[in-house]
Design an enzyme around this catalytic site. Structure first.
Site, mmCIF file in Angstrom:
data_model
loop_
_atom_site.group_PDB
_atom_site.id
_atom_site.type_symbol
_atom_site.label_atom_id
_atom_site.label_comp_id
_atom_site.label_asym_id
_atom_site.label_seq_id
_atom_site.Cartn_x
_atom_site.Cartn_y
_atom_site.Cartn_z
ATOM 1 N N SER A 148 -27.304 1.396 -27.132
ATOM 2 C CA SER A 148 -26.423 0.525 -26.355
ATOM 3 C C SER A 148 -27.190 -0.130 -25.199
ATOM 4 C CB SER A 148 -25.212 1.329 -25.873
ATOM 5 O OG SER A 148 -24.175 0.480 -25.452
ATOM 6 N N ASP A 278 -18.512 -0.525 -35.592
ATOM 7 C CA ASP A 278 -18.704 -0.633 -34.139
ATOM 8 C C ASP A 278 -17.738 -1.675 -33.563
ATOM 9 O OD1 ASP A 278 -19.639 -1.012 -31.506
ATOM 10 O OD2 ASP A 278 -21.718 -0.650 -32.080
ATOM 11 N N HIS A 306 -19.399 2.813 -32.449
ATOM 12 C CA HIS A 306 -20.464 2.549 -31.488
ATOM 13 C C HIS A 306 -21.199 3.826 -31.073
ATOM 14 C CE1 HIS A 306 -22.619 0.268 -28.488
ATOM 15 N NE2 HIS A 306 -22.221 1.086 -27.532
#
Length: 337
Positions: A148, A278, A306
Site C-alpha cells: 500500500s 481490492d 487490499h
C-alpha cells in the site's frame, strides 16, 4: 483427609482463577492492552527482536530476525496507519535463516513523529534511506518489500537508489493513476472537494467505523468481537490527528502518483502481488506497473482484498520466497558462468 483435599482444590482453583480473571478483566476493560500483549507475544514466539536506530536526533524502531549472510537481507515496509507487526503473519511462513527487518514507517508506532517532518512519499523515501544507512543494510543489495503506502515508498526507493536494491516486491502499492476507478477513490475525491477530512474511511474513531474499515480493506469477512474492535480503535485514536495529516500529504499532488512517476526508473527484478477484489486500490494498477517495469512478474490473488498480508499470509510468503529464489539463483548462475 477430605478437608485437606477440599482445601487443595480451593487453593488450586484460586490460583487458576487469578490469571483467568486478569484475562477477562483485560478483555473487558483494557482491550487495547490485550492487543499490545498479543503482538509482544507473537514477536517473541517468532523470534523477532525489537531494536532502535538513531540518525542524528531521529529514532527508528524496527524488529529483526536472523543476521546478514550469503543471501540478501529483506526489508519490509508497512502501509498507512499500520506498524512493523503487521508483517508477523507473513514472517511466520518465512525461513528463520533469512535476515528480516520490519521497520515502523516515519511517524508510526515507535519511530519519531515530528510536526516539522516531511511525510510526502519522497520525504519518507529519504527517511527510509537514513534508516538503511543507520543499520548498514546497504553494505550489499537487499530485497525490498512494501504494501500500500509502503509499496509506493518501496517503488520510489528502488527507482532512486537502484544500486541498493537487488529485487523488489510490491503488494497492492499506492502511487498510481488507476485505469479503473472504484467507490473508495470516488469517495476520496468527494471528501477532498468538500474538505471533510474528519470522515476518512481509513481513520476510524468508533468500533462501527473500525468494522466498516475492515470490510473495506478485506474481502474475507473476519468476525471480530466488539471488545476487540473497541481495543483497535482505542489504540488508534491518540494517533488519528497525525493519520489525517499524513493521509492528506500522501494524496496530495506531489505524492499521489509518485510511484507512477518513478516506475520507469526501476531496474531491479520486480514482483507485483494484488488482491483481485481490492476495494481500496484497484487491481488494474498491476497492469500499469507490468507495462513499465521491464523485468516484472504479476500475481493476482482470487478472493482477496487490499489486506493481502493479513488475508493471505501463507500465499504471500510462498510467492515472495519463490520469486526471491528465482531471482537470486539466476544471479548466482550468472556469476558462475
Amino acid at each position: 483427609m477430605d478437608l485437606d483435599v477440599l482445601n487443595m482444590f480451593v487453593i488450586a482453583g484460586g490460583t487458576l482463577a487469578i490469571p483467568i480473571l486478569a484475562f477477562v478483566a483485560s478483555f473487558l476493560l483494557w482491550p487495547s492492552a490485550l492487543i499490545k500483549i498479543y503482538y509482544w507475544y507473537w514477536r517473541r514466539a517468532l523470534g523477532m527482536q525489537v531494536r532502535y536506530a538513531n540518525y542524528d536526533d531521529y529514532r527508528f524502531c524496527f524488529s529483526y530476525r536472523g543476521r546478514p549472510g550469503f543471501r540478501p537481507s529483506i526489508l519490509m515496509l508497512h502501509g498507512f496507519s499500520a506498524h512493523k507487526d503487521m508483517w508477523l503473519s507473513v514472517v511466520k511462513f518465512l525461513p528463520k535463516n533469512l535476515h528480516l527487518v520490519c521497520v515502523d514507517m516515519p511517524g508510526h508506532e515507535g519511530t519519531t513523529r515530528s510536526s516539522l517532518d516531511d511525510y510526502s512519499i519522497n520525504g519518507q523515501v529519504k527517511r527510509i534511506h537514513q534508516f538503511v544507512e543507520c543499520i548498514k543494510l546497504n553494505r550489499k543489495p537487499f530485497h525490498l518489500i512494501g504494501t500500500s503506502m509502503g509499496g509506493n515508498v518501496a517503488g520510489v526507493y528502488a527507482a532512486q537508489y537502484p544500486a541498493e536494491i537487488c529485487s523488489l516486491s510490491l503488494v497492492c502499492p499506492a502511487g498510481l493513476p488507476y485505469p479503473t476507478d472504484n467507490k473508495f477513490l470516488k469517495h476520496l475525491r468527494e471528501l477532498k472537494e468538500s474538505e471533510r477530512i474528519d470522515r476518512i474511511p481509513l481513520i476510524p474513531s468508533t468500533p462501527e467505523e473500525m468494522a466498516d474499515m475492515l470490510k473495506l480493506c478485506s474481502y474475507v469477512r473476519f468476525k471480530v468481537p466488539q471488545q476487540i474492535l473497541q481495543g483497535l480503535v482505542d489504540v488508534r485514536i491518540p494517533h488519528n490527528e497525525f493519520y489525517r495529516k499524513l493521509f492528506l500529504e500522501i494524496i496530495d499532488e506531489k505524492s499521489r502518483h509518485a510511484l507512477h512517476e518513478n516506475m520507469s526508473k526501476i531496474k531491479a527484478p520486480t514482483q507485483i502481488i494484488w488482491g483481485k477484489q481490492d476495494q481500496v486500490l484497484h487491481v488494474s494498477g498491476a497492469d500499469v506497473l507490468a507495462k513499465s517495469i521491464s523485468d516484472c512478474q504479476v500475481h493476482i490473488l482470487e478472493n482477496c482484498g487490499h489486506s493481502v498480508v493479513v488475508e493471505r499470509p501463507r500465499k504471500t510468503a510462498k510467492l515472495i520466497l519463490e520469486f526471491f529464489a528465482l531471482v537470486h539463483n539466476t544471479e548466482n548462475n550468472k556469476k558462475l558462468a
